[in-house]
Design an enzyme around this catalytic site. Structure first.
Site, PDB file in Angstrom:
ATOM      1  N   ASN A  57      15.462  75.719  13.758  1.00  0.00           N
ATOM      2  CA  ASN A  57      14.717  74.485  14.101  1.00  0.00           C
ATOM      3  C   ASN A  57      14.151  75.795  15.222  1.00  0.00           C
ATOM      4  O   ASN A  57      12.411  74.881  15.426  1.00  0.00           O
ATOM      5  CB  ASN A  57      16.011  74.435  15.131  1.00  0.00           C
ATOM      6  CG  ASN A  57      16.787  72.878  14.128  1.00  0.00           C
ATOM      7  OD1 ASN A  57      16.368  72.625  12.825  1.00  0.00           O
ATOM      8  ND2 ASN A  57      16.682  72.437  14.838  1.00  0.00           N
ATOM      9  N   ARG A 407       9.409  64.440   0.024  1.00  0.00           N
ATOM     10  CA  ARG A 407       9.744  65.519  -0.508  1.00  0.00           C
ATOM     11  C   ARG A 407      11.187  65.115  -1.578  1.00  0.00           C
ATOM     12  O   ARG A 407      12.185  64.747  -1.587  1.00  0.00           O
ATOM     13  CB  ARG A 407      11.094  66.090   0.771  1.00  0.00           C
ATOM     14  CG  ARG A 407       9.381  66.367   1.493  1.00  0.00           C
ATOM     15  CD  ARG A 407      11.026  66.893   3.106  1.00  0.00           C
ATOM     16  NE  ARG A 407      10.587  66.916   4.332  1.00  0.00           N
ATOM     17  CZ  ARG A 407       9.391  68.109   4.818  1.00  0.00           C
ATOM     18  NH1 ARG A 407       9.306  68.691   4.034  1.00  0.00           N
ATOM     19  NH2 ARG A 407       8.349  67.258   5.771  1.00  0.00           N
ATOM     20  N   ARG A 436       5.187  69.058   5.360  1.00  0.00           N
ATOM     21  CA  ARG A 436       5.055  70.025   5.938  1.00  0.00           C
ATOM     22  C   ARG A 436       6.630  70.991   5.652  1.00  0.00           C
ATOM     23  O   ARG A 436       7.757  70.496   5.727  1.00  0.00           O
ATOM     24  CB  ARG A 436       5.249  70.103   7.755  1.00  0.00           C
ATOM     25  CG  ARG A 436       5.384  71.444   7.934  1.00  0.00           C
ATOM     26  CD  ARG A 436       4.893  70.705   9.063  1.00  0.00           C
ATOM     27  NE  ARG A 436       4.170  70.546   9.700  1.00  0.00           N
ATOM     28  CZ  ARG A 436       3.394  69.586  11.469  1.00  0.00           C
ATOM     29  NH1 ARG A 436       4.331  69.355  11.735  1.00  0.00           N
ATOM     30  NH2 ARG A 436       2.363  69.217  10.850  1.00  0.00           N
ATOM     31  N   HIS A 466       4.307  58.744   3.939  1.00  0.00           N
ATOM     32  CA  HIS A 466       5.905  59.197   4.315  1.00  0.00           C
ATOM     33  C   HIS A 466       6.674  58.164   4.104  1.00  0.00           C
ATOM     34  O   HIS A 466       8.089  58.964   3.719  1.00  0.00           O
ATOM     35  CB  HIS A 466       5.496  59.339   6.027  1.00  0.00           C
ATOM     36  CG  HIS A 466       7.440  59.171   6.188  1.00  0.00           C
ATOM     37  ND1 HIS A 466       8.093  58.996   7.011  1.00  0.00           N
ATOM     38  CD2 HIS A 466       8.034  60.986   6.139  1.00  0.00           C
ATOM     39  CE1 HIS A 466       9.266  59.844   7.047  1.00  0.00           C
ATOM     40  NE2 HIS A 466       8.924  60.727   7.221  1.00  0.00           N
ATOM     41  N   TYR A 499      22.101  64.000   5.485  1.00  0.00           N
ATOM     42  CA  TYR A 499      21.630  63.356   6.355  1.00  0.00           C
ATOM     43  C   TYR A 499      22.566  62.582   5.656  1.00  0.00           C
ATOM     44  O   TYR A 499      22.384  61.938   4.601  1.00  0.00           O
ATOM     45  CB  TYR A 499      19.904  62.700   6.138  1.00  0.00           C
ATOM     46  CG  TYR A 499      18.951  64.288   6.428  1.00  0.00           C
ATOM     47  CD1 TYR A 499      19.828  65.486   6.709  1.00  0.00           C
ATOM     48  CD2 TYR A 499      17.913  64.694   6.238  1.00  0.00           C
ATOM     49  CE1 TYR A 499      19.416  66.983   6.783  1.00  0.00           C
ATOM     50  CE2 TYR A 499      16.846  65.746   6.753  1.00  0.00           C
ATOM     51  CZ  TYR A 499      17.515  66.982   6.385  1.00  0.00           C
ATOM     52  OH  TYR A 499      16.830  68.270   6.703  1.00  0.00           O
ATOM     53  N   ARG A 595      17.994  60.734  17.981  1.00  0.00           N
ATOM     54  CA  ARG A 595      18.714  61.881  17.787  1.00  0.00           C
ATOM     55  C   ARG A 595      18.310  63.329  18.680  1.00  0.00           C
ATOM     56  O   ARG A 595      18.010  64.287  19.580  1.00  0.00           O
ATOM     57  CB  ARG A 595      18.252  61.779  15.882  1.00  0.00           C
ATOM     58  CG  ARG A 595      19.193  63.393  15.369  1.00  0.00           C
ATOM     59  CD  ARG A 595      18.645  63.816  14.265  1.00  0.00           C
ATOM     60  NE  ARG A 595      17.522  64.341  14.276  1.00  0.00           N
ATOM     61  CZ  ARG A 595      16.756  64.219  13.475  1.00  0.00           C
ATOM     62  NH1 ARG A 595      16.795  63.239  12.575  1.00  0.00           N
ATOM     63  NH2 ARG A 595      15.502  64.597  13.714  1.00  0.00           N
ATOM     64  N   HIS A 623      19.568  60.722  10.278  1.00  0.00           N
ATOM     65  CA  HIS A 623      18.273  60.732  10.032  1.00  0.00           C
ATOM     66  C   HIS A 623      17.762  58.680  10.161  1.00  0.00           C
ATOM     67  O   HIS A 623      16.848  58.430   9.525  1.00  0.00           O
ATOM     68  CB  HIS A 623      17.680  60.844   8.708  1.00  0.00           C
ATOM     69  CG  HIS A 623      16.827  61.123   8.121  1.00  0.00           C
ATOM     70  ND1 HIS A 623      15.878  60.432   6.840  1.00  0.00           N
ATOM     71  CD2 HIS A 623      15.381  62.144   8.876  1.00  0.00           C
ATOM     72  CE1 HIS A 623      14.424  60.860   6.787  1.00  0.00           C
ATOM     73  NE2 HIS A 623      14.512  61.923   7.896  1.00  0.00           N
TER      74      HIS A 623
END
Length: 716
Positions: A57, A407, A436, A466, A499, A595, A623
């Site tokens: 992270n 993704r 990203r 997204h 997730y 979160r 998520h």
């Protein structure tokens, strides 16, 4: 009961004292990740996992967030953040807050986790602790497997300081010419394409006469103890490992790029070379000579230098989580096939022809009966979303498939889309090239999809796409029916196991029509700005969510209860926070499950008395996004891909869907209340930005929401 109502005119809600800093809030999130490694209730190899995640992270935080702050400093940006800080102040405070956390992390690993691993026959040994036979083996291994790929680079007037690649681990070596007495400096890069830990054959997998479950030595130590082969005839004076983090944020000028695919490929090549150095990690034992040599060579100040005890690059500890030792891990979890899809179990192999399916029951007929909510990883992604898409690819009645791909992992879904195109169906995939750190993977899939006849588009100039949506168009008797999946997570089988995400499968006409309009907007020249049901950013979402918050305010002003529960990854948008403050002042009871970053300060007298913020950090990464509005007992519930951040509301294409099925509304409401009752992995945010972990009341049992959801799913 709500607290006494205040009027917004008493307070200036744009005052910096009412906002937390985004970057420092993120550091607090990562502190909660580190706590999972500290917590002795967490199984040992899971503690190792969280230690690795904490480091990974931080890598991304420096490559993106610190990089942006550095660019702002260099550009002399004077604009203050909502909390009143300059870029320089933020960089200084990041350094100040992070350094003690890093000391804590490395002490945890060296003094607690590493000895605990050893007690369980898992050894990360230093080279000097090895037996003579083991050292001999490593010397031979070095000559055969490592030496051929190494390239020592000298630094002298004839050899400029070498370019250090991003996230590279290196050795700084000081050598001496025995003939001239001259001292020289060289850099040896530790190959990133070799395993970070060198292991042994079974007969040498021993320590102090006992067989080991796992035994490894850091690769950099193997190289360091064989440096004489790299510098024959020279004397090795000293050596130290060091690690470099660079700016890796892509800078793509979309409006000037004739070919977005080519532009991003060029930027990816720049990323490999790296932008400016943002962080230099060195051991505390590093000599002043080497320290200064590295700082001068990379033009660094003390602010960018981070000293640590022990191993560098602890994210590589993730390797240890593959060790087969169930007693040191969480109990294995197998996602459950949703109850309504269990009848499809024999048909989950989509290669079965439709004519051979017997009773004709398929996933489309299940969706026709009633909307279907799927909750990953508690419920199977493969048996639901993947089956929906792969079945659509082979179903002869399906005419078209349209999908957004932000993704992905694995190849099942892309191959299904390619198969659909080869079967003559209209297939459109919007591949987000600017996702990203997934840009290269998405470019590769975009090319393969195009080669198979799929219509591939790259979204809108200036906006990331997204949203997580699929539209399937199917011919049924004398009508066309549209099926949709609208979710909170990526179409990735890998992350669907890690997730927590939600998805709605439906054939409601209004949702199908909305997604048709959305895809026309994404692929063509449509200027569609109104939608029947969906909240779409950047068009309608901000205004509609704000209106629903204000509706709760109005109910309170009319003497009715007001209630909002919102679950998301991050809350940083100033306008949204200001509106929530106004709602709190009006007496609306607000629970936020956030979160990660949260810039709202809860519990300020007269400002946010009625707002509570909790964060859950546990086995699965929270998520999903869920939004609940009481609406005077006419409850409205939404789920979708958007956080309450400016980028999601104004600079990304996002979709949030209303939930209208009563049973699904009940399920989501119960889920929110369960999350709010967590006393195992939930943290409460205080007005000063600190978080404290929630604990059960005396005589109450500990409640882990994630564990409870696994149990409920198994027995559903």
């Amino acid at each position: 009961m709500p607290r006494a109502k205040q009027t917004a005119s008493k307070f200036h809600l744009d005052d910096p004292q009412y906002y937390l800093n985004r970057e420092l809030s993120w550091l607090e999130f990562n502190r909660r990740v580190l706590h999972e490694a500290i917590d002795i209730r967490t199984p040992l190899l899971e503690r190792i996992k969280f230690t690795a995640i904490f480091s990974a992270n931080l890598d991304e935080f420096f490559m993106v967030r610190v990089a942006i702050l550095r660019e702002q400093v260099e550009a002399q940006v004077g604009t203050l953040t909502p909390d009143g800080r300059t870029p320089e102040q933020q960089l200084a405070e990041i350094s100040q807050q992070l350094r003690p956390m890093l000391v804590q992390q490395h002490q945890l690993f060296e003094q607690d986790l590493r000895p605990q691993l050893a007690k369980n026959s898992i050894h990360i040994l230093n080279y000097i602790d090895l037996s003579q036979d083991q050292q001999t083996y490593l010397h031979q291994y070095f000559e055969k497997r490592i030496f051929p790929v190494l390239t020592p680079l000298a630094v002298d007037p004839a050899h400029p300081f070498p370019q250090m690649s991003n996230l590279s681990l290196n050795l700084a070596v000081v050598i001496k010419d025995p003939d001239t007495g001259e001292q020289d400096f060289a850099r040896v890069k530790v190959p990133s394409n070799l395993s970070r830990f060198v292991t042994f054959p079974k007969e040498l997998q021993q320590y102090k006469g006992e067989s080991c479950l796992w035994l490894g030595v850091p690769l950099e130590q193997v190289i360091a103890h064989n440096l004489s082969l790299l510098f024959p005839g020279m004397e090795i004076q000293e050596y130290y490992p060091f690690r470099v983090t660079r700016d890796a944020d892509l800078d793509v000028q979309e409006y000037e790029a004739d070919d977005l695919l080519l532009a991003i490929e060029q930027e990816l090549r720049k990323r490999l070379r790296g932008g400016s150095v943002l962080r230099l990690q060195i051991p505390t034992s590093t000599s002043e000579f080497v320290r200064q040599k590295l700082m001068q060579g990379m033009s660094l100040t003390e602010l960018e230098v981070y000293e640590t005890e022990g191993l560098l690059g602890l994210k590589d500890l993730m390797t240890l989580t593959a060790i087969p030792c169930p007693s040191l891990k969480d109990s294995p979890w197998t996602p459950v096939i949703p109850a309504r899809l269990k009848g499809l179990a024999p048909q989950l192999d989509t290669r079965i022809d439709a004519d051979d399916r017997g009773d004709g029951l398929d996933i489309f007929s299940v969706i026709q009966q009633q909307d279907l909510l799927v909750h990953h990883p508690y419920e199977s992604f493969t048996a639901s979303v993947e089956t929906f898409i792969t079945h659509a690819a082979t179903d002869p009645d399906v005419l078209a498939i349209k999908m957004t791909l932000y993704r992905t992992s694995g190849d099942t879904l892309p191959k299904a889309l390619m198969q659909a195109a080869e079967n003559g169906k209209q297939v459109v995939v919007l591949v987000e090239l600017k996702a990203r750190f997934d840009e290269e993977n998405n470019i590769n899939w975009a090319r393969r999809l195009e080669d198979a006849g799929v219509h591939v588009v790259y979204g809108l100039v200036g906006f990331k796409t997204h949203t997580k949506v699929v539209l399937v168009v199917r011919q049924e008797a004398d009508q066309i029916r549209r099926y949709v999946h609208i979710g909170t997570g990526n179409y990735s089988p890998k992350t669907a196991k890690l997730y927590t995400d939600l998805g709605l499968l439906s054939c409601r006409e209004d949702l199908g029509a909305d997604l048709t309009d959305l895809f026309n907007y994404l692929t063509g020249f449509s200027k569609q700005r109104s939608y029947r049901k969906l909240l779409i950013s950047p068009m309608t979402m901000r205004d509609r969510i704000t209106a629903m918050i204000r509706r709760e305010i109005q109910h309170c002003q009319q003497g009715q209860p007001g209630r909002i529960i919102a679950k998301m990854n991050s809350l940083t948008d100033v306008e949204m926070i200001r509106t929530l403050y106004e709602a709190s002042q009006a007496g609306v009871q607000i629970d936020l499950i956030v979160r990660g970053m949260c810039c709202l300060r809860p519990g300020i007298s007269g400002i946010s008395d009625n707002i509570r913020v909790v964060s859950i950090v546990g086995r699965f990464l929270e998520h999903s996004r869920i939004f609940y509005f009481h609406n005077n007992e006419e409850t409205e519930l939404y789920l979708g891909s958007a956080d309450w951040m400016r980028r999601n509301l104004d600079r990304r294409v996002e979709a949030v869907t209303p939930i209208e099925d009563p049973s699904i509304k009940h399920t989501l409401t119960d889920t929110l209340h369960l999350l709010l009752s967590d006393t195992r992995q939930a943290w409460l945010l205080h007005a000063d930005g600190r978080y404290t972990q929630l604990r059960p009341q005396e005589n109450e049992a500990e409640c882990s929401a994630q564990q409870r959801l696994m149990e409920l799913t198994q027995h559903h």
